[in-house]
Design an enzyme around this catalytic site. Sequence first.
Site, PDB file in Angstrom:
ATOM      1  CE  LYS A  97      -4.938  -2.061   5.619  1.00 16.82           C
ATOM      2  NZ  LYS A  97      -4.755  -0.523   5.500  1.00 16.82           N
ATOM      3  NE  ARG A  98      -0.221  -1.195  -4.099  1.00 19.23           N
ATOM      4  CZ  ARG A  98      -1.158  -0.199  -4.321  1.00 19.23           C
ATOM      5  NH1 ARG A  98      -2.417  -0.617  -3.890  1.00 19.23           N
ATOM      6  NH2 ARG A  98      -1.032   0.994  -4.897  1.00 19.23           N
TER       7      ARG A  98
END
Length: 277
Positions: A97-98
């Site tokens: 979930k960068r």
Amino acid sequence: MAESFGQRLRQSWARSDSALCVGLDPVRERLPSHISQAPDALLHFCREVVDATADLVCAFKPNIAFFNAEGAEEDLERLIDHIHAAHPGIPVIVDAKRGDVGSTARMYARELFERYNTDAATVNPWQGWDSIAAFSEHKGRGVVVLCHTSNPTSAWLQEQPQHDPAYLKVAREMQSRDVDNLALVVGATFPEQLAEVRRAAPTLPFLVPGVGAQGGGADELRQVFASGVDENGQGIVVNASRSVIYAGTGKAYATAARQAAQDLRDQIRRARDRRQT
């Protein structure tokens, strides 16, 4: 990688006849006592689960946070290497979930695709296409973009504004890119929204969390396949993590994980096949 992520995913669906993805979220305190204190406990646990379930899945999804919290980044690297070597053809999606822009996004993309050699990674689109572009530039790697997530409070932001909610903007934008390395995260716990996302993004694969420990069951699966498959009757990757990897305790944990994965794989098939009849 010569083939696109989309191609490899379609090949995995066909080879396994499965839409199940097993999430690998190891917590040391929940591991069997005979391995929990070993230096490579997370690797050992996940590797055994992988080997026990590999023929039942279309993908694996290790969550980077569970390894980072233990300083076990090397375990994650070795786990991904093991999946690629022992079970070639099964894509690995690192749940990271960068989300950032510019040079920072490029470093995140390098971390995930070069250091960890993952096939795909989850990405947060909050900062717009700028936060996704650096990932999409890695040929053959998948970018799985958060769209409408399965957590209970996701509507607070993702369904605003009501006349044109953010999750549909994400779906339309990713569809418009017309590339074979994009996918969307769409939770099983919001079936109406999932159907809307499919209408907005008819060709993109969906990574569908929210099954098992997060509350989604047989009814949700039926709705997922009734309204969520793509124009070819595919496009669904159903993720389950805790309900599979912690299905048993003690030395037989891998056997229990396999049984849980097989039961869920068969349940997914029934939901898929019911749609086709």
